[in-house]
Write a protein that holds these residues in place. Structure first.
Motif, PDB file in Angstrom:
ATOM      1  N   LEU A 135       0.827  -1.199   0.000  1.00  0.00           N
ATOM      2  CA  LEU A 135       0.000   0.000   0.000  1.00  0.00           C
ATOM      3  C   LEU A 135       0.867   1.257   0.000  1.00  0.00           C
ATOM      4  O   LEU A 135       0.582   2.231  -0.704  1.00  0.00           O
ATOM      5  N   PHE A 136       1.913   1.244   0.808  1.00  0.00           N
ATOM      6  CA  PHE A 136       2.830   2.388   0.875  1.00  0.00           C
ATOM      7  C   PHE A 136       3.414   2.689  -0.497  1.00  0.00           C
ATOM      8  O   PHE A 136       3.464   3.851  -0.926  1.00  0.00           O
ATOM      9  N   ASN A 137       3.821   1.664  -1.203  1.00  0.00           N
ATOM     10  CA  ASN A 137       4.482   1.844  -2.498  1.00  0.00           C
ATOM     11  C   ASN A 137       3.510   2.178  -3.618  1.00  0.00           C
ATOM     12  O   ASN A 137       3.950   2.610  -4.698  1.00  0.00           O
ATOM     13  N   THR A 138       2.220   1.997  -3.389  1.00  0.00           N
ATOM     14  CA  THR A 138       1.233   2.377  -4.408  1.00  0.00           C
ATOM     15  C   THR A 138       0.597   3.727  -4.105  1.00  0.00           C
ATOM     16  O   THR A 138      -0.327   4.151  -4.806  1.00  0.00           O
ATOM     17  N   GLY A 139       1.073   4.388  -3.051  1.00  0.00           N
ATOM     18  CA  GLY A 139       0.548   5.703  -2.707  1.00  0.00           C
ATOM     19  C   GLY A 139      -0.805   5.651  -2.052  1.00  0.00           C
ATOM     20  O   GLY A 139      -1.532   6.657  -2.026  1.00  0.00           O
ATOM     21  N   GLU A 140      -1.163   4.507  -1.446  1.00  0.00           N
ATOM     22  CA  GLU A 140      -2.499   4.330  -0.877  1.00  0.00           C
ATOM     23  C   GLU A 140      -2.464   3.972   0.605  1.00  0.00           C
ATOM     24  O   GLU A 140      -3.480   3.539   1.149  1.00  0.00           O
ATOM     25  N   GLY A 189       4.651  13.484  -7.312  1.00  0.00           N
ATOM     26  CA  GLY A 189       4.109  12.438  -8.164  1.00  0.00           C
ATOM     27  C   GLY A 189       4.551  11.051  -7.751  1.00  0.00           C
ATOM     28  O   GLY A 189       4.071  10.050  -8.314  1.00  0.00           O
ATOM     29  N   LYS A 190       5.436  10.961  -6.764  1.00  0.00           N
ATOM     30  CA  LYS A 190       5.956   9.661  -6.328  1.00  0.00           C
ATOM     31  C   LYS A 190       4.997   9.044  -5.311  1.00  0.00           C
ATOM     32  O   LYS A 190       4.607   9.682  -4.344  1.00  0.00           O
ATOM     33  N   ASP A 191       4.634   7.793  -5.543  1.00  0.00           N
ATOM     34  CA  ASP A 191       3.627   7.135  -4.711  1.00  0.00           C
ATOM     35  C   ASP A 191       4.007   7.123  -3.234  1.00  0.00           C
ATOM     36  O   ASP A 191       3.176   7.402  -2.363  1.00  0.00           O
ATOM     37  N   GLN A 192       5.260   6.804  -2.930  1.00  0.00           N
ATOM     38  CA  GLN A 192       5.677   6.716  -1.531  1.00  0.00           C
ATOM     39  C   GLN A 192       5.631   8.077  -0.837  1.00  0.00           C
ATOM     40  O   GLN A 192       5.317   8.176   0.348  1.00  0.00           O
ATOM     41  N   VAL A 193       5.941   9.132  -1.579  1.00  0.00           N
ATOM     42  CA  VAL A 193       5.860  10.485  -1.024  1.00  0.00           C
ATOM     43  C   VAL A 193       4.403  10.833  -0.730  1.00  0.00           C
ATOM     44  O   VAL A 193       4.094  11.468   0.294  1.00  0.00           O
ATOM     45  N   GLN A 194       3.490  10.412  -1.597  1.00  0.00           N
ATOM     46  CA  GLN A 194       2.070  10.650  -1.347  1.00  0.00           C
ATOM     47  C   GLN A 194       1.615   9.917  -0.090  1.00  0.00           C
ATOM     48  O   GLN A 194       0.867  10.475   0.727  1.00  0.00           O
ATOM     49  N   PHE A 249       3.485   9.146   2.439  1.00  0.00           N
ATOM     50  CA  PHE A 249       4.133   9.846   3.557  1.00  0.00           C
ATOM     51  C   PHE A 249       3.378  11.118   3.921  1.00  0.00           C
ATOM     52  O   PHE A 249       3.070  11.358   5.099  1.00  0.00           O
ATOM     53  N   LEU A 250       3.043  11.944   2.928  1.00  0.00           N
ATOM     54  CA  LEU A 250       2.449  13.256   3.197  1.00  0.00           C
ATOM     55  C   LEU A 250       0.971  13.166   3.557  1.00  0.00           C
ATOM     56  O   LEU A 250       0.510  13.845   4.487  1.00  0.00           O
ATOM     57  N   ILE A 251       0.203  12.355   2.848  1.00  0.00           N
ATOM     58  CA  ILE A 251      -1.226  12.262   3.170  1.00  0.00           C
ATOM     59  C   ILE A 251      -1.406  11.607   4.529  1.00  0.00           C
ATOM     60  O   ILE A 251      -2.260  12.026   5.329  1.00  0.00           O
ATOM     61  N   SER A 252      -0.583  10.606   4.835  1.00  0.00           N
ATOM     62  CA  SER A 252      -0.605  10.031   6.190  1.00  0.00           C
ATOM     63  C   SER A 252      -0.299  11.099   7.228  1.00  0.00           C
ATOM     64  O   SER A 252      -0.890  11.111   8.314  1.00  0.00           O
ATOM     65  N   ASN A 253       0.621  11.994   6.896  1.00  0.00           N
ATOM     66  CA  ASN A 253       1.016  13.023   7.851  1.00  0.00           C
ATOM     67  C   ASN A 253      -0.126  13.993   8.129  1.00  0.00           C
ATOM     68  O   ASN A 253      -0.377  14.366   9.284  1.00  0.00           O
ATOM     69  N   ALA A 254      -0.838  14.386   7.073  1.00  0.00           N
ATOM     70  CA  ALA A 254      -1.992  15.271   7.279  1.00  0.00           C
ATOM     71  C   ALA A 254      -3.023  14.599   8.186  1.00  0.00           C
ATOM     72  O   ALA A 254      -3.528  15.207   9.142  1.00  0.00           O
ATOM     73  N   LEU A 255      -3.321  13.341   7.919  1.00  0.00           N
ATOM     74  CA  LEU A 255      -4.303  12.621   8.722  1.00  0.00           C
ATOM     75  C   LEU A 255      -3.793  12.353  10.133  1.00  0.00           C
ATOM     76  O   LEU A 255      -4.581  12.321  11.092  1.00  0.00           O
ATOM     77  N   TYR A 256      -2.498  12.175  10.269  1.00  0.00           N
ATOM     78  CA  TYR A 256      -1.887  11.979  11.598  1.00  0.00           C
ATOM     79  C   TYR A 256      -2.179  13.162  12.516  1.00  0.00           C
ATOM     80  O   TYR A 256      -2.621  12.989  13.654  1.00  0.00           O
ATOM     81  N   GLU A 270      -9.235  14.993  -1.150  1.00  0.00           N
ATOM     82  CA  GLU A 270     -10.251  13.938  -1.232  1.00  0.00           C
ATOM     83  C   GLU A 270     -10.101  12.962  -0.070  1.00  0.00           C
ATOM     84  O   GLU A 270     -11.106  12.578   0.568  1.00  0.00           O
ATOM     85  N   LYS A 271      -8.885  12.546   0.219  1.00  0.00           N
ATOM     86  CA  LYS A 271      -8.672  11.548   1.275  1.00  0.00           C
ATOM     87  C   LYS A 271      -8.971  12.131   2.654  1.00  0.00           C
ATOM     88  O   LYS A 271      -9.531  11.457   3.516  1.00  0.00           O
ATOM     89  N   VAL A 272      -8.606  13.376   2.881  1.00  0.00           N
ATOM     90  CA  VAL A 272      -8.899  14.002   4.172  1.00  0.00           C
ATOM     91  C   VAL A 272     -10.406  14.112   4.374  1.00  0.00           C
ATOM     92  O   VAL A 272     -10.948  13.757   5.432  1.00  0.00           O
ATOM     93  N   PHE A 273     -11.118  14.583   3.342  1.00  0.00           N
ATOM     94  CA  PHE A 273     -12.561  14.791   3.497  1.00  0.00           C
ATOM     95  C   PHE A 273     -13.347  13.485   3.495  1.00  0.00           C
ATOM     96  O   PHE A 273     -14.466  13.435   4.015  1.00  0.00           O
TER      97      PHE A 273
END
Length: 641
Positions: A20-25, A288-293, A295-302, A352-355
């Motif tokens: 999941l981490f490597n697919t940006g999900e 655009g890198k899946d792993q960065v997405q 990392f960052l989207i997890s961080n917002a939700l964290y 989208e993921k946050v909301f």
């Protein structure tokens, strides 16, 4: 002791998470990556997992190994990640990763997912597990679900934690001390939310917290995770929301951090021109890198989930939208455009993921260009934020108020132009830290004239913001008219409140904030054209602007008269929609606020005369350099709605 090889069950579980981490999900990746309390083969300890896809080898070193050669970590299949379980590691110990890069260079790097760091100038990550807090703010979170933020008052007090207030020895307040003083102050003043400038780990004060090294850690200079969780809870129990600035566009380039983490472009873009942010001396995330997405989207939700933050103000959105935003050399898209397509897609995915999880969260864009649909949903082609700072309004308004009043009639469009686009986005009107630093002067110091006229102009400025469509934000120090601009290494000039004019201005701001919360017309349909009716926006000669602000109910309205010059207007006629009696609910020139008026005018009885396309008229005196707000006291002929 460390277990260098995993059993099949542990390996399979990790590989599922890392897929999941490597697919940006993987939007809870902080529960897998970094340092986590674990039990393995009957032993208690911590598992360390890190992403370093192009490293030749990765080791773990720290206090538990006396900082000797790194404890070898195991590569997890083709995931690009490495892991090791260590039973000797205990909470509070320091550690780093020993990265052998592709060219054989060895570097000690922090854990990008660490929850805590040493107090600078030391920079090691600290072994720490997520605290298991039992939250007591259920009523607050329930109320957010019941009432849309669009139809509620939103008046934000922006704070830089370490310079809000200092002790006599010049040390700043700790988070628990702020909890005891800042929250009661904000409640007393009538603000609805506190917005902190970034609280994450950062090495340089001069960056104000916008050049981060530890995205998942409360800065050790401020305090601990638990202390900040308690602060947010206490704010919610006092009916105060808490927001924080967040920086997903770029990160600190200190060598011990994420920059070229495994020796290759990992978190940053491969293209050096895109990777290096010359304006801020930072590195741009490869969005655009899946792993960065992940990392960052997890961080917002964290920050939203682990700290119950009510929202994030996303910094420097423009730098993620454009390929040519302050980077020097750049390459256009194949079609010649300058839009950063991967940046746009990341922002849309983030929102989208946050909301999806938290539809009542505030996602606020600091976006300084004319990019369209910033606050429209992604399915409508928007970026998906629900608020945007109105930088155009702020720039035009301050430019207008910094002028000599005698010149303002020639530039009246600076005040009226914002009504042409006020409903294009869901706007917040900001007088932020950026406007009172680097030689720009404080808000009070920007105002022309002697001290009396400066305060009169400042009251007019603040009241004008409060009656203009859009939610509100004010930086600390604005509320009592601090003269010196903001200085990050010093506390605010609270001693200024010994001066009568500063004390009266603080009282004015408290009254203004309370009036804002009380009058539904000032916020209930803030983002709809029905929320305002212009009466006269063409009176440049007298430099007076007038309009009606409206709530949902026909009876909920206020009449606003803004006089932007120090000339009193006697016998001024203003049109009103209904027959009856009206009263003043604000005169910024009252003596208690620092003005010269000792009592309010009115009540005002209407006369049957058409003015400003309204069927009824009232006549009054408009004080010099002032804002008047009138509300109906007893009116007739109001249709039911």
């Amino acid at each position: 002791m460390a277990n260098k090889s995993m059993d099949e069950e542990t390996k399979n579980n990790l590989e599922k998470e890392l897929y999941l981490f490597n697919t940006g999900e993987h939007f809870d990746s902080y529960l897998t990556m970094g340092c986590k309390k674990d039990s393995y083969k009957g032993k208690d300890g911590f598992r360390f997992t890190v992403w370093a896809p192009n490293a030749k080898s990765v080791g773990l070193t720290g206090e538990f190994s006396d900082w000797h050669m790194g404890i070898e970590m195991e590569r997890i299949g083709e995931t690009g990640c490495w892991t090791v379980f260590n039973e000797q590691a205990i909470e509070g110990q320091c550690y780093k990763y020993r990265i052998e890069q592709s060219d054989g260079t060895v570097k000690l790097k922090i854990d990008p997912y660490a929850f805590e760091f040493e107090v600078r100038p030391n920079d090691a990550s600290i072994v720490k597990n997520l605290p298991e807090k039992k939250w007591r703010d259920g009523l607050w979170t329930a109320s957010k679900k019941r009432f849309s933020i669009y139809e509620r008052p939103l008046n934000i007090y922006e704070v830089h934690l370490s310079s809000w207030k200092h002790h006599e020895d010049d040390s700043w307040y700790t988070i628990p001390e702020l909890q005891q003083e800042l929250i009661p102050y904000v409640k007393k003043m009538g603000y609805t939310h506190i917005e902190f400038m970034p609280l994450m780990e950062h090495p340089l004060d001069a960056s104000w917290g916008y050049q981060l090294t530890g995205y998942y850690a409360v800065s050790s200079k401020f305090g601990t995770m638990e202390e900040f969780q308690n602060f947010v809870e206490a704010a919610h129990l006092a009916n105060i929301g808490v927001l924080m600035d967040w920086v997903p566009g770029h990160f600190n380039r200190n060598d011990y951090g994420m920059v070229y983490f495994d020796g290759t472009p990992q978190f940053e873009y491969k293209d050096k021109d895109k990777a290096e942010n010359n304006r801020w001396g930072t590195m741009n995330f490869d969005l655009g890198k899946d792993q960065v997405q992940s990392f960052l989207i997890s961080n917002a939700l964290y920050w939203i989930e682990q700290f119950h933050l009510d929202g994030l103000r996303v910094d420097a959105v423009s730098s993620m939208l454009y390929l040519d935003y302050d980077i020097g050399e750049w390459k256009p898209n194949e079609d010649g455009s300058n839009h950063n397509k991967v940046g746009v897609k990341f922002i849309q995915k983030l929102n989208e993921k946050v909301f999806e999880r938290h539809p009542d969260t505030l996602m606020i864009a600091e976006e300084s260009t004319a990019w369209s649909k910033v606050t429209k949903p992604v399915y409508m082609g928007g970026l998906g934020f629900n608020y945007k700072w109105n930088m155009g309004w702020m720039n035009d308004t301050l430019k207008f108020f910094e002028m000599n009043p005698s010149s303002r009639k020639h530039h009246f469009n600076l005040i009226t132009f914002s009504f042409m686009y006020a409903f294009n986005e869901n706007f917040i009107l900001p007088f932020s830290h950026d406007e009172v630093v680097h030689g720009k002067k404080s808000l009070m110091h920007k105002m022309p004239g002697d001290r009396y006229n400066q305060f009169a102009s400042l009251r007019t400025l603040e009241a004008y913001m409060m009656v203009h469509p859009g939610k509100k934000l004010n930086f600390m120090g604005n509320d009592y008219g601090q003269f010196l601009e903001w200085r990050i290494h010093e506390g605010l000039e609270w001693e200024s409140l010994a001066d009568e004019m500063n004390a009266k201005h603080l009282h004015f701001m408290e009254s203004l904030n309370m009036l804002y919360k009380k009058e539904h017309a000032l916020w209930e349909i803030d983002h709809q054209t029905q929320g305002i009716q212009i009466l006269d926006a063409d009176n440049a000669t007298e430099t007076i602007l007038s309009f009606i602000r409206k709530g949902k109910k026909t009876r909920d309205f206020v009449i606003v008269i803004c006089n932007f010059v120090p000339n009193e207007r006697k016998g001024y006629k203003i049109g009103v929609p209904f027959e009856g009696t009206y009263e003043e609910c604000l005169n910024t020139e009252m003596h208690e606020y620092g003005g010269v008026w000792t009592k309010l005018q009115g009540p005002f009885k209407t006369i049957k005369e058409t003015t400003h396309q309204q069927d009824y008229t009232i006549e009054l005196i408009v004080p010099a350099m002032s804002v008047l707000i009138l509300r109906p006291k007893r009116i007739f002929g109001v249709p039911k709605n």
